[in-house]
Enzyme design. Sequence first.
Site, PDB file in Angstrom:
ATOM      1  N   ASP A 204       0.593  -1.004  -0.283  1.00 10.17           N
ATOM      2  CA  ASP A 204      -0.289  -0.493   0.055  1.00 10.17           C
ATOM      3  C   ASP A 204       0.776   0.953  -0.242  1.00 10.17           C
ATOM      4  O   ASP A 204       1.995   0.652  -0.420  1.00 10.17           O
ATOM      5  CB  ASP A 204      -0.884   0.290   1.356  1.00 10.17           C
ATOM      6  CG  ASP A 204       0.486  -0.136   2.815  1.00 10.17           C
ATOM      7  OD1 ASP A 204       1.134   0.229   2.522  1.00 10.17           O
ATOM      8  OD2 ASP A 204      -0.342   0.199   3.357  1.00 10.17           O
ATOM      9  N   ASP A 206       1.316   4.197   2.364  1.00  8.09           N
ATOM     10  CA  ASP A 206       0.966   4.801   3.920  1.00  8.09           C
ATOM     11  C   ASP A 206       1.390   6.249   3.797  1.00  8.09           C
ATOM     12  O   ASP A 206       2.918   7.353   3.774  1.00  8.09           O
ATOM     13  CB  ASP A 206       2.163   5.123   4.721  1.00  8.09           C
ATOM     14  CG  ASP A 206       1.272   2.861   4.510  1.00  8.09           C
ATOM     15  OD1 ASP A 206       0.263   3.059   5.120  1.00  8.09           O
ATOM     16  OD2 ASP A 206       2.612   2.219   4.688  1.00  8.09           O
ATOM     17  N   ASP A 328      -3.549   4.674   3.076  1.00 12.92           N
ATOM     18  CA  ASP A 328      -3.453   4.461   4.047  1.00 12.92           C
ATOM     19  C   ASP A 328      -3.261   6.622   4.727  1.00 12.92           C
ATOM     20  O   ASP A 328      -2.522   6.487   4.346  1.00 12.92           O
ATOM     21  CB  ASP A 328      -2.822   4.000   5.073  1.00 12.92           C
ATOM     22  CG  ASP A 328      -3.406   2.333   5.505  1.00 12.92           C
ATOM     23  OD1 ASP A 328      -4.508   2.191   5.310  1.00 12.92           O
ATOM     24  OD2 ASP A 328      -2.500   1.733   5.978  1.00 12.92           O
TER      25      ASP A 328
HETATM   26  P1  8DG Z   1       4.062  -2.716   2.899  1.00 14.05           P
HETATM   27  O1  8DG Z   1       3.294  -1.566   2.907  1.00 14.05           O
HETATM   28  O2  8DG Z   1       5.045  -2.007   1.538  1.00 14.05           O
HETATM   29  O3  8DG Z   1       4.012  -4.088   2.464  1.00 14.05           O
HETATM   30  O4  8DG Z   1       4.879  -2.681   4.631  1.00 14.05           O
HETATM   31  P2  8DG Z   1       4.709  -1.191   5.497  1.00 14.05           P
HETATM   32  O5  8DG Z   1       4.123  -0.157   4.756  1.00 14.05           O
HETATM   33  O6  8DG Z   1       6.274  -1.517   6.484  1.00 14.05           O
HETATM   34  O7  8DG Z   1       3.939  -1.663   5.894  1.00 14.05           O
HETATM   35  P3  8DG Z   1       2.489  -1.171   6.220  1.00 14.05           P
HETATM   36  O8  8DG Z   1       1.101  -2.667   6.932  1.00 14.05           O
HETATM   37  O9  8DG Z   1       1.365  -0.492   5.294  1.00 14.05           O
HETATM   38  O10 8DG Z   1       2.217  -0.788   7.763  1.00 14.05           O
HETATM   39  C1  8DG Z   1       3.311   0.759   8.299  1.00 14.05           C
HETATM   40  C2  8DG Z   1       3.430   1.179   9.515  1.00 14.05           C
HETATM   41  O11 8DG Z   1       1.973   1.617   9.415  1.00 14.05           O
HETATM   42  C3  8DG Z   1       3.557  -0.274  10.457  1.00 14.05           C
HETATM   43  O12 8DG Z   1       4.802   0.706  11.005  1.00 14.05           O
HETATM   44  C4  8DG Z   1       2.618   0.376  11.183  1.00 14.05           C
HETATM   45  C5  8DG Z   1       1.988   0.986  11.459  1.00 14.05           C
HETATM   46  N1  8DG Z   1       0.328   1.045  11.590  1.00 14.05           N
HETATM   47  C6  8DG Z   1      -0.714   0.242  10.795  1.00 14.05           C
HETATM   48  N2  8DG Z   1      -1.700   0.114  11.178  1.00 14.05           N
HETATM   49  C7  8DG Z   1      -1.430   0.980  12.481  1.00 14.05           C
HETATM   50  C8  8DG Z   1      -1.942   1.136  13.563  1.00 14.05           C
HETATM   51  O13 8DG Z   1      -3.673   1.072  13.967  1.00 14.05           O
HETATM   52  N3  8DG Z   1      -1.936   2.420  14.550  1.00 14.05           N
HETATM   53  C9  8DG Z   1      -0.103   2.990  15.039  1.00 14.05           C
HETATM   54  N4  8DG Z   1      -0.506   3.054  15.275  1.00 14.05           N
HETATM   55  N5  8DG Z   1       0.158   2.022  13.468  1.00 14.05           N
HETATM   56  C10 8DG Z   1      -0.614   1.255  12.272  1.00 14.05           C
HETATM   57  O14 8DG Z   1      -0.416  -0.573   9.766  1.00 14.05           O
HETATM   58 MN    MN Z   2       2.828   0.489   3.447  1.00 12.11          MN
HETATM   59 MN    MN Z   3      -0.294   1.148   5.449  1.00  9.92          MN
END
Ligand code: 8DG
Ligand code: MN
Ligand code: MN
Length: 404
Positions: A204, A206, A328
């Site tokens: 995704d 972020d 996100d």
């Molecule tokens: P990717 O998308 O490239 O596969 O990997 P990523 O970017 O490292 O993973 P991600 O699933 O998009 O998560 C990014 C960061 O966001 C990770 O450090 C955890 C954080 N995160 C969530 N959900 C939540 C939440 O509900 N609360 C908080 N505080 N952080 C969150 O994914």
């Molecule tokens: Mn991500």
């Molecule tokens: Mn994410």
Amino acid sequence: QINEAEVVLFSVPSYACQRRTTLDNHNTTLTDALSLLAENAELSEEDGRGVAFRRAAAVLKALPAPVTAMSQLRGLPCLGDHSLRVIKDILENEASDEVESTKQSERFKALKVLTGIFGVGAKTADRWIRDGIHNLHQLRESGAALNRAQQAGLEHYDDLKQQVTKAEADAITEIVQEAVISVLPGAQVVLTGGFRRGKQTGHDVDFLITHPEEGREVGLMPKIVFWLESKGFLLYQKTTRNSYLEVKDGPGRPSSNMDRFERCLSIFKLAEKEERAIKVTENTVKTKDSVRDHTQSETDQDPQSHSYERHELTNPPVHRRWRAVRVDLVVSPISQFAFALLGWTGSKLFERELRRWAGHVKAMSLSSHALYDNKQSRYLRAASEEEIFAHLGLEYIPPSERNA
Ligand code: 8DG
Ligand code: MN
Ligand code: MN
């Protein structure tokens, strides 16, 4: 008998947040195997085992060279008996039976497919599997009740399964930036998650959004979402207050502006890039010319692809011109921005280890909102990630070295 002097011995600190873990992993075979077992444990809701495998994989990711002998692992942290057995099997036999049989297992395959649907977690997937649903076809036929997120997830399954490229992340960054600037000039957008850590692809994109003047970010998320929606950029969105709010008391409870912390889980409709569309046309023209020059090859051409190319020259391309991408969005007040940035940059294991370090070593509680010192009974302010690492007594680790 191994000559000790020739064996590279590794030394790694216990907590992943004490280590510099780049994307340059010298032990991908081993870490892929351990990550698969971690995933299987997580999908089976055995979180303890999952974390143990994640920690073991993270130690191997931090090594400066490939592991060639078990003796090199002596004294390394986080390598439990189970992980060591898996590593030994792979070093000796090139594969681990446990990993291979997990990969082949019907249950694991079904859990992967079903939880691969946006909005579907391990619990739901397990319930469906017990009802005899193992794949998307069976799910569609089953008449199982799907919530809005799951419906969107199923509809865009193929697109969302495809990794997001850096170029796509950049295109989405431009859109989000335009949305944010349009509804609140002066507001700032930062790319977080894996792309901030330097990854070239992700599941995704972020973003963290803030405004340098505290309070100006209030009510920002609905405006951003409205702007994006009105321009047709959103296929799905759900805006929620951060669940952290629901914690009414306890030491982790931050100041009252907590209730401004919002996030939006969305699916973007990303148009194919203009240049890419033009390139397709150029290629088509070239192909057509070369076909005309060599009449011989015209008969060799697959008639279907030929007519498709001809069709594309005169009419708009028949293929779809957009794809679905998970995005996100998080809005943070500036006073919490450093904590939110650190918390949303990841990796997930790095975050978990930071909180474990804070709690176990420093008697502090770290969240994406704040850092609380249990001994001093007060919050520790920070305007940058560097200050948070300093409060925690850790050497600063830049995002590109948080790939634990
Ligand atoms: P990717 O998308 O490239 O596969 O990997 P990523 O970017 O490292 O993973 P991600 O699933 O998009 O998560 C990014 C960061 O966001 C990770 O450090 C955890 C954080 N995160 C969530 N959900 C939540 C939440 O509900 N609360 C908080 N505080 N952080 C969150 O994914
Ligand atoms: Mn991500
Ligand atoms: Mn994410």
